[in-house]
Each structure stands twice: as structure tokens, then as C-alpha cells.
Scaffold this motif. Structure first.
Motif, PDB file in Angstrom:
ATOM      1  N   ARG A  75     -27.886   4.411  23.062  1.00 51.22           N
ATOM      2  CA  ARG A  75     -26.764   4.048  22.179  1.00 51.22           C
ATOM      3  C   ARG A  75     -27.286   3.603  20.813  1.00 51.22           C
ATOM      4  O   ARG A  75     -26.755   3.964  19.770  1.00 51.22           O
ATOM      5  CB  ARG A  75     -25.934   2.931  22.813  1.00 51.22           C
ATOM      6  CG  ARG A  75     -24.878   3.438  23.772  1.00 51.22           C
ATOM      7  CD  ARG A  75     -23.835   2.362  24.045  1.00 51.22           C
ATOM      8  NE  ARG A  75     -24.401   1.149  24.597  1.00 51.22           N
ATOM      9  CZ  ARG A  75     -24.659   0.951  25.869  1.00 51.22           C
ATOM     10  NH1 ARG A  75     -24.372   1.887  26.747  1.00 51.22           N
ATOM     11  NH2 ARG A  75     -25.185  -0.166  26.293  1.00 51.22           N
ATOM     12  N   GLN A  76     -28.355   2.795  20.849  1.00 51.67           N
ATOM     13  CA  GLN A  76     -28.946   2.287  19.608  1.00 51.67           C
ATOM     14  C   GLN A  76     -29.456   3.450  18.748  1.00 51.67           C
ATOM     15  O   GLN A  76     -29.232   3.489  17.542  1.00 51.67           O
ATOM     16  CB  GLN A  76     -30.103   1.334  19.957  1.00 51.67           C
ATOM     17  CG  GLN A  76     -30.807   0.726  18.754  1.00 51.67           C
ATOM     18  CD  GLN A  76     -29.953  -0.291  18.032  1.00 51.67           C
ATOM     19  OE1 GLN A  76     -29.006  -0.829  18.612  1.00 51.67           O
ATOM     20  NE2 GLN A  76     -30.245  -0.546  16.773  1.00 51.67           N
ATOM     21  N   LEU A  77     -30.115   4.417  19.412  1.00 54.24           N
ATOM     22  CA  LEU A  77     -30.668   5.581  18.711  1.00 54.24           C
ATOM     23  C   LEU A  77     -29.549   6.415  18.102  1.00 54.24           C
ATOM     24  O   LEU A  77     -29.641   6.836  16.943  1.00 54.24           O
ATOM     25  CB  LEU A  77     -31.483   6.429  19.693  1.00 54.24           C
ATOM     26  CG  LEU A  77     -32.446   7.425  19.088  1.00 54.24           C
ATOM     27  CD1 LEU A  77     -33.536   6.712  18.316  1.00 54.24           C
ATOM     28  CD2 LEU A  77     -33.071   8.282  20.177  1.00 54.24           C
ATOM     29  N   ASP A  78     -28.480   6.640  18.885  1.00 51.30           N
ATOM     30  CA  ASP A  78     -27.330   7.406  18.380  1.00 51.30           C
ATOM     31  C   ASP A  78     -26.730   6.719  17.161  1.00 51.30           C
ATOM     32  O   ASP A  78     -26.384   7.358  16.174  1.00 51.30           O
ATOM     33  CB  ASP A  78     -26.254   7.540  19.468  1.00 51.30           C
ATOM     34  CG  ASP A  78     -26.661   8.541  20.532  1.00 51.30           C
ATOM     35  OD1 ASP A  78     -27.640   9.269  20.293  1.00 51.30           O
ATOM     36  OD2 ASP A  78     -26.028   8.560  21.595  1.00 51.30           O
ATOM     37  N   ARG A 111     -25.911   6.450  11.466  1.00 49.31           N
ATOM     38  CA  ARG A 111     -25.984   5.615  10.264  1.00 49.31           C
ATOM     39  C   ARG A 111     -26.818   6.307   9.181  1.00 49.31           C
ATOM     40  O   ARG A 111     -26.449   6.317   8.004  1.00 49.31           O
ATOM     41  CB  ARG A 111     -26.610   4.271  10.661  1.00 49.31           C
ATOM     42  CG  ARG A 111     -26.727   3.250   9.562  1.00 49.31           C
ATOM     43  CD  ARG A 111     -25.361   2.646   9.270  1.00 49.31           C
ATOM     44  NE  ARG A 111     -25.480   1.676   8.208  1.00 49.31           N
ATOM     45  CZ  ARG A 111     -25.718   0.391   8.435  1.00 49.31           C
ATOM     46  NH1 ARG A 111     -25.833  -0.058   9.662  1.00 49.31           N
ATOM     47  NH2 ARG A 111     -25.812  -0.446   7.441  1.00 49.31           N
ATOM     48  N   ALA A 112     -27.945   6.894   9.603  1.00 52.72           N
ATOM     49  CA  ALA A 112     -28.818   7.587   8.641  1.00 52.72           C
ATOM     50  C   ALA A 112     -28.092   8.778   8.018  1.00 52.72           C
ATOM     51  O   ALA A 112     -28.212   9.022   6.812  1.00 52.72           O
ATOM     52  CB  ALA A 112     -30.090   8.052   9.339  1.00 52.72           C
ATOM     53  N   LEU A 113     -27.319   9.508   8.844  1.00 55.19           N
ATOM     54  CA  LEU A 113     -26.563  10.652   8.323  1.00 55.19           C
ATOM     55  C   LEU A 113     -25.518  10.189   7.308  1.00 55.19           C
ATOM     56  O   LEU A 113     -25.333  10.808   6.267  1.00 55.19           O
ATOM     57  CB  LEU A 113     -25.868  11.389   9.475  1.00 55.19           C
ATOM     58  CG  LEU A 113     -26.760  12.252  10.365  1.00 55.19           C
ATOM     59  CD1 LEU A 113     -25.972  12.781  11.563  1.00 55.19           C
ATOM     60  CD2 LEU A 113     -27.339  13.415   9.578  1.00 55.19           C
ATOM     61  N   GLN A 114     -24.846   9.081   7.643  1.00 59.98           N
ATOM     62  CA  GLN A 114     -23.830   8.557   6.726  1.00 59.98           C
ATOM     63  C   GLN A 114     -24.474   8.089   5.424  1.00 59.98           C
ATOM     64  O   GLN A 114     -23.949   8.336   4.337  1.00 59.98           O
ATOM     65  CB  GLN A 114     -23.074   7.407   7.383  1.00 59.98           C
ATOM     66  CG  GLN A 114     -22.067   7.880   8.407  1.00 59.98           C
ATOM     67  CD  GLN A 114     -21.458   6.742   9.192  1.00 59.98           C
ATOM     68  OE1 GLN A 114     -21.916   5.601   9.112  1.00 59.98           O
ATOM     69  NE2 GLN A 114     -20.440   7.037   9.977  1.00 59.98           N
ATOM     70  N   ASP A 115     -25.633   7.414   5.552  1.00 59.86           N
ATOM     71  CA  ASP A 115     -26.346   6.944   4.358  1.00 59.86           C
ATOM     72  C   ASP A 115     -26.709   8.122   3.466  1.00 59.86           C
ATOM     73  O   ASP A 115     -26.558   8.060   2.240  1.00 59.86           O
ATOM     74  CB  ASP A 115     -27.635   6.209   4.765  1.00 59.86           C
ATOM     75  CG  ASP A 115     -27.335   4.814   5.292  1.00 59.86           C
ATOM     76  OD1 ASP A 115     -26.166   4.397   5.202  1.00 59.86           O
ATOM     77  OD2 ASP A 115     -28.267   4.160   5.798  1.00 59.86           O
ATOM     78  N   GLU A 116     -27.199   9.196   4.101  1.00 57.03           N
ATOM     79  CA  GLU A 116     -27.608  10.379   3.355  1.00 57.03           C
ATOM     80  C   GLU A 116     -26.397  11.018   2.667  1.00 57.03           C
ATOM     81  O   GLU A 116     -26.472  11.439   1.509  1.00 57.03           O
ATOM     82  CB  GLU A 116     -28.273  11.387   4.315  1.00 57.03           C
ATOM     83  CG  GLU A 116     -28.693  12.694   3.698  1.00 57.03           C
ATOM     84  CD  GLU A 116     -29.726  12.546   2.582  1.00 57.03           C
ATOM     85  OE1 GLU A 116     -30.326  11.453   2.473  1.00 57.03           O
ATOM     86  OE2 GLU A 116     -29.901  13.493   1.800  1.00 57.03           O
TER      87      GLU A 116
END
Lengths: 108, 135
Positions: free
Chosen positions: B101-104, B109-114
Motif C-alpha cells: 500500500r505504501q509503495l502504491d 504521489r510521484a506520478l501526481q508530482d510529475e
């Protein structure tokens, strides 16, 4: 004309069947920032992937080996002005395709 | 040579004791293998062992103690160990699920940041071009 239509419709954000220079600039900004993987604000040859070196050199007006957004847009604005045959301040699909063909032909 | 009558009774009683402890432990077992909580097997086994011993040997304190010890040990060796193993597996599965869950979440989050970064960059490039055109 499948790909050209898709590209045209993506650029024509207000769906009025004409791409204005503002829409063209926004579309170019989307493409530019997608390609700029290292977030340097410039595009290198490797970031562009397979490309025509002569076309790259034509756009890279200061010859520093990288493309800035201004350089890209100056080239696009030139092609835009040349392609707007009816002078309505926008490019129809046909005008856009013709302008792209003429721009590529100019390099050859 | 005949065995003494008393000795054959003791042998029979020990066999019965083993049988009863076995049945008592089988009764403690649940469908997943092992008991619901660690310790139940030991306590249950001891109680069953003491009860079985009393039934066989009568009110002999030492007999009941031996039966309780044997039953407790057997319960611990079988049911509680299974329960403990299952508990460890559940903890590990829960930890794995939590890590996933943490990894997902981090990936999302990284995709949204990008995505946000690109939108900001697109806006900046567009504004820069507009300034150049107007300036």
C-alpha cells in the motif's frame, strides 16, 4: 490523415476547427516539457530521440547544441505565419498539414 | 510367566490416558490448524491430561500432575506451535500488504508530482513565449 487530425484536435483546445497561435504555443509547451526529461529547460538531441539533424540545426539558431522553448516557438511561429494562407490568424487542419509539409520540405 | 494383574492394569490405564489426551487435543484444534490463541493448546492439553489421568488413576495427585504435564507439553508442541506459526504468517502477510500500500501510494504521489511539475513548466513556457511575443 489520421495522425494529423489527432494532433490537430489535441492542439485545438476550444474545438473551433482552427488552431490559433496561442493554442499552438500551449501545445508546443506540453510537448516540450514532456520531452525535457532532465528538467533543464532545454532539449538535447538525445531527449528528442530519432530526429532530422538538419532540422535540429535550423531550429537551434544560436548553435549551442540544445533547443530552448523560444527557439522552438520562433520556428513554429514562422511556419504558422507562412501556413496561414487565408490570414484569419489561425490554421485549419489543411493549412496545418500543408505548413508542416512545407516546413519539413524547407530543410531538405 | 504371567504378568501380575496390577501391571496389566497400569499398562491399560497408560494406553487409555494417551488415547484421551489425543482426543482432547483433537477437540482443541480448529479448521485453520492450531488454536485461536497461543497458550490455549498448553492449558487445554494440561486440563485434558489432568482430567484423563484422574479418570484413569483416580484421585492420585501425582498421577494428575503427570497427566497435566504430559497433556500441557503435547498441547504446546502441537496446537500452540501451529497457532504461533499462523500468527507469524499473518503478521508477515499484513506487513507485506502494508508495504505494498505504501509503495502504491508513493508511486501515485510521484506520478501526481510529475504531472503538476509538467503543468507548471508548460504554463511557464507558455507565459515566457507570450512575453517574448508582446515584448
Amino acid at each position: 490523415m489520421g495522425y494529423e487530425r489527432l494532433a490537430f484536435e489535441a492542439a485545438d483546445t476550444n474545438s473551433d476547427a482552427v488552431v490559433s497561435e496561442g493554442e499552438l504555443a500551449r501545445d508546443a509547451a506540453v510537448g516540450f516539457s514532456s520531452l525535457d526529461k532532465d528538467r533543464s529547460g532545454t532539449l538535447t538531441r538525445s531527449e528528442l530521440g530519432p530526429h532530422d539533424p538538419a532540422r535540429f540545426s535550423l531550429i537551434d539558431t544560436n548553435g549551442d547544441g540544445v533547443l530552448t522553448f523560444s527557439e522552438v516557438m520562433r520556428n513554429k511561429a514562422r511556419a504558422f505565419a507562412a501556413g496561414d494562407k487565408d490570414g484569419d490568424g489561425g490554421l485549419s487542419l489543411k493549412e496545418m498539414v500543408d505548413a508542416a509539409s512545407a516546413d519539413q520540405g524547407a530543410v531538405r | 510367566m504371567r504378568k501380575p494383574h496390577h501391571a496389566s492394569h497400569v499398562g491399560l490405564r497408560i494406553t487409555l490416558l494417551g488415547l484421551l489426551i489425543g482426543l482432547a487435543l483433537a477437540g482443541c484444534e480448529n479448521t485453520g490448524g492450531g488454536t485461536a490463541a497461543a497458550g490455549i493448546g498448553t492449558v487445554g492439553g494440561a486440563a485434558a491430561g489432568a482430567g484423563a489421568s484422574r479418570a484413569i488413576f483416580g484421585n492420585s495427585t501425582s498421577g494428575m500432575l503427570i497427566g497435566a504435564a504430559a497433556g500441557g507439553l503435547a498441547g504446546n508442541m502441537t496446537l500452540d506451535r501451529q497457532a504461533e506459526n499462523r500468527r507469524i504468517q499473518e503478521v508477515e502477510a499484513s506487513r507485506d500488504a502494508s508495504a505494498r500500500r505504501q509503495l502504491d501510494f508513493e508511486r501515485q504521489r510521484a506520478l501526481q508530482d510529475e504531472e503538476v511539475r509538467r503543468e507548471i513548466e508548460e504554463r511557464r513556457l507558455f507565459d515566457q513565449w507570450q512575453r517574448e511575443r508582446n515584448g
